[in-house]
Design an enzyme around this catalytic site. Structure first.
Site, PDB file in Angstrom:
ATOM      1  N   HIS A 153      -3.601   0.908   7.218  1.00 59.43           N
ATOM      2  CA  HIS A 153      -2.195   1.320   7.233  1.00 59.43           C
ATOM      3  C   HIS A 153      -1.925   2.417   6.201  1.00 59.43           C
ATOM      4  CE1 HIS A 153      -0.578  -1.843   9.953  1.00 59.43           C
ATOM      5  NE2 HIS A 153      -1.738  -2.385   9.648  1.00 59.43           N
ATOM      6  N   ASP A 362       1.820   8.824   1.969  1.00 55.59           N
ATOM      7  CA  ASP A 362       2.156   7.612   2.713  1.00 55.59           C
ATOM      8  C   ASP A 362       1.333   7.578   3.986  1.00 55.59           C
ATOM      9  OD1 ASP A 362       3.537   5.277   3.239  1.00 55.59           O
ATOM     10  OD2 ASP A 362       5.489   6.160   2.770  1.00 55.59           O
TER      11      ASP A 362
HETATM   12  O1  F6P Z   1       0.206  -0.634   3.788  1.00 56.14           O
HETATM   13  C1  F6P Z   1       0.858  -1.119   2.675  1.00 56.14           C
HETATM   14  C2  F6P Z   1       1.293  -2.570   2.733  1.00 56.14           C
HETATM   15  O2  F6P Z   1       0.230  -3.458   2.718  1.00 56.14           O
HETATM   16  C3  F6P Z   1       2.162  -2.830   3.948  1.00 56.14           C
HETATM   17  O3  F6P Z   1       1.448  -3.292   5.053  1.00 56.14           O
HETATM   18  C4  F6P Z   1       3.180  -3.791   3.441  1.00 56.14           C
HETATM   19  O4  F6P Z   1       4.426  -3.586   4.008  1.00 56.14           O
HETATM   20  C5  F6P Z   1       3.267  -3.499   1.969  1.00 56.14           C
HETATM   21  O5  F6P Z   1       2.108  -2.808   1.602  1.00 56.14           O
HETATM   22  C6  F6P Z   1       3.555  -4.779   1.210  1.00 56.14           C
HETATM   23  O6  F6P Z   1       2.956  -4.852   0.005  1.00 56.14           O
HETATM   24  P1  F6P Z   1       2.789  -6.216  -0.768  1.00 56.14           P
HETATM   25  O7  F6P Z   1       2.292  -7.226   0.255  1.00 56.14           O
HETATM   26  O8  F6P Z   1       1.772  -5.942  -1.813  1.00 56.14           O
HETATM   27  O9  F6P Z   1       4.137  -6.577  -1.281  1.00 56.14           O
END
Ligand code: F6P
Length: 460
Positions: A153, A362
């Protein structure tokens, strides 16, 4: 019909209000053919027990707690202090430690051991994101023969940056234990191929498979994630009646709203965004008292020092902007560290004349797409979008900016606010066309069809 097994660091449990579009896409994919969603429960426990299972709507949610040392090494450590900054081109913030790398491997191995007995040969296993890069290799060691796919992602930087990570080769080669690896943009896919071909001896076949000296074959594809455009549009329309959205609208007293919505993360460019808003007020005195910026930034990864730092910095900076420009009856910057539901956000987006999405880097940025989907077609707002967000590869009719160029972003805000209705409509129609042409359902179906069509190790 194959079952689907989704594996991700966080699992979106049924009825979770925070869950976004990706969670909804996974839920509907799992509900279609039955399946399992496996991952961390989000809890840290002194003595983690066996996985917890919940069966609902044909989906089995299997979650595990992490021990404190695992959470520190795997989540706060290697995933979010080593990989995250590296993947977002921030070598200056990469903190590499052998012990956190070992913790990352340990948690991945423990996930593989717990999950392997649940997987059948004809299942499709879909692993999400940077927390779980080594999982396919570890599942294979546990005897799993099903097809396994991975989707990153985040961005993937070019090899020159990746090689700064000690142990980079093992991590990158781990991707070749998957049957399918998907990236958000062609640039990310190319970075992966450049590494595997130039530094790891891989070769690319005409049909997009990378073949490694070890004999593995992996399909490498660019498949940008998207949103449920119709759902967001409906939510935005309905949300205009919601109390929270009405209160926001009433509080504006007819002023233009400029909105930003981001996890509180240094990759999102919030420091430069606040500076650009300040510069805009500085240069365009005619807009003072006419514009209000709302930055929604829910706190994230609060135990990681870099995140504590950025939180403190932004508190100071937002105070400074307001101290400098506020008047008795007008506060230009509203900085809010809380989460809102998807539908409230959709209502906020529709209220905003400008959507400011200016990350320094991003993977995709779904806020950019949601902002577009939420607009009123007769009177749409303007998306100001960083060229360093994956979304900029598709949303070319946005006002594209370099987020490091404070003057440029300040001018883009001015341009967005003063843009004529015909131009706003034309740009919005072009952006909406993109969203209609490739939805989250298309993304999910395309990924799973391609994964199902890859060679199954069990067949060879
Ligand atoms: O890609 C980044 C990501 O893992 C997303 O899938 C998710 O929305 C976000 O970071 C959430 O981050 P965390 O789980 O560390 O709060």
């Amino acid at each position: 019909m194959s079952r689907l097994i989704v594996v991700s660091n966080r699992v979106a449990m049924p009825r979770e209000t925070r869950a976004g579009g990706l969670a909804a896409a996974m839920h509907s994919a799992l509900a279609e053919n039955g399946g399992i969603w496996f991952g961390w429960s989000g809890k840290v426990s002194d003595s983690p027990g066996p996985p917890t299972e919940l069966d609902e709507g044909g989906i089995k949610y299997v979650t595990v707690d992490l021990a404190r040392d695992e959470y520190d090494a795997y989540y706060n450590g290697f995933a979010n202090r080593t990989l995250w900054p590296l993947l977002h081109y921030r070598l200056d913030l990469v903190d590499y430690r052998r012990d956190t790398y070992r913790g990352y491997q340990r948690v991945n191995r423990s996930f593989a051991r717990l999950l392997a007995p649940m997987i059948r040969d004809d299942d499709l296993v879909w692993v999400q994101d940077y927390h779980l890069m080594p999982l396919a290799a570890l599942l294979r060691e546990e005897g799993v023969r099903a097809r396994i796919g991975f989707f990153l992602h985040t961005p993937l930087p070019p090899p020159d940056l990746v090689v700064a990570l000690p142990g980079h080769r093992a991590l990158m080669e781990a991707l070749t234990d998957y049957d399918l690896v998907g990236f958000q943009t062609e640039g990310d896919r190319q970075a992966c191929l450049d590494y595997l071909i130039n530094l790891a001896g891989g070769s690319l076949t005409y049909d997009d498979y990378i073949t490694m000296p070890s004999g593995t074959r992996t399909l490498v594809r660019c498949m940008p994630i998207s949103i449920d455009r119709d759902l967001v549009a409906q939510q935005a329309m309905r949300a205009s009646q919601q109390v929270t959205v009405r209160r926001l609208r009433d509080s504006l007293l007819g002023r233009w709203l400029i909105i930003g919505v981001d996890r509180l993360d240094y990759s999102k460019g919030l420091h430069d965004r606040f500076a650009a808003f300040g510069r805009f007020l500085d240069r365009h005195t005619e807009h003072r008292r006419q514009a209000v910026m709302l930055q929604v930034a829910p706190a994230s990864r609060g135990e990681v020092p870099e995140y504590r730092q950025i939180r403190a910095d932004l508190e100071r900076q937002s105070g400074a902007v307001n101290g400098r420009f506020s008047e008795a009856d007008w506060v230009p910057l509203r900085y809010v560290n809380r989460t809102y539901t998807q539908s409230t956000l959709a209502g906020f987006y529709r209220t905003a004349r400008v959507g400011l999405v200016t990350p320094l880097r991003d993977g995709m940025n779904l806020v950019a797409k949601e902002y577009v989907a939420a607009q009123d077609p007769d009177d749409p707002g303007v998306l100001v979008l960083s060229s360093f967000a994956g979304a900029a590869r598709e949303l070319e009719s946005a006002v594209i900016v370099n987020p490091y160029d404070i003057d440029g972003v300040a001018e883009a805000i001015h341009r967005a606010i003063t843009m004529t209705l015909p131009e706003r409509r034309r740009r919005w129609r072009e952006l909406d066309e993109v969203l209609r042409g490739w939805t989250i359902a298309d993304w999910r179906e395309s990924y799973l069809t391609q994964l199902a069509a890859t060679r199954n190790p069990g067949d060879s």
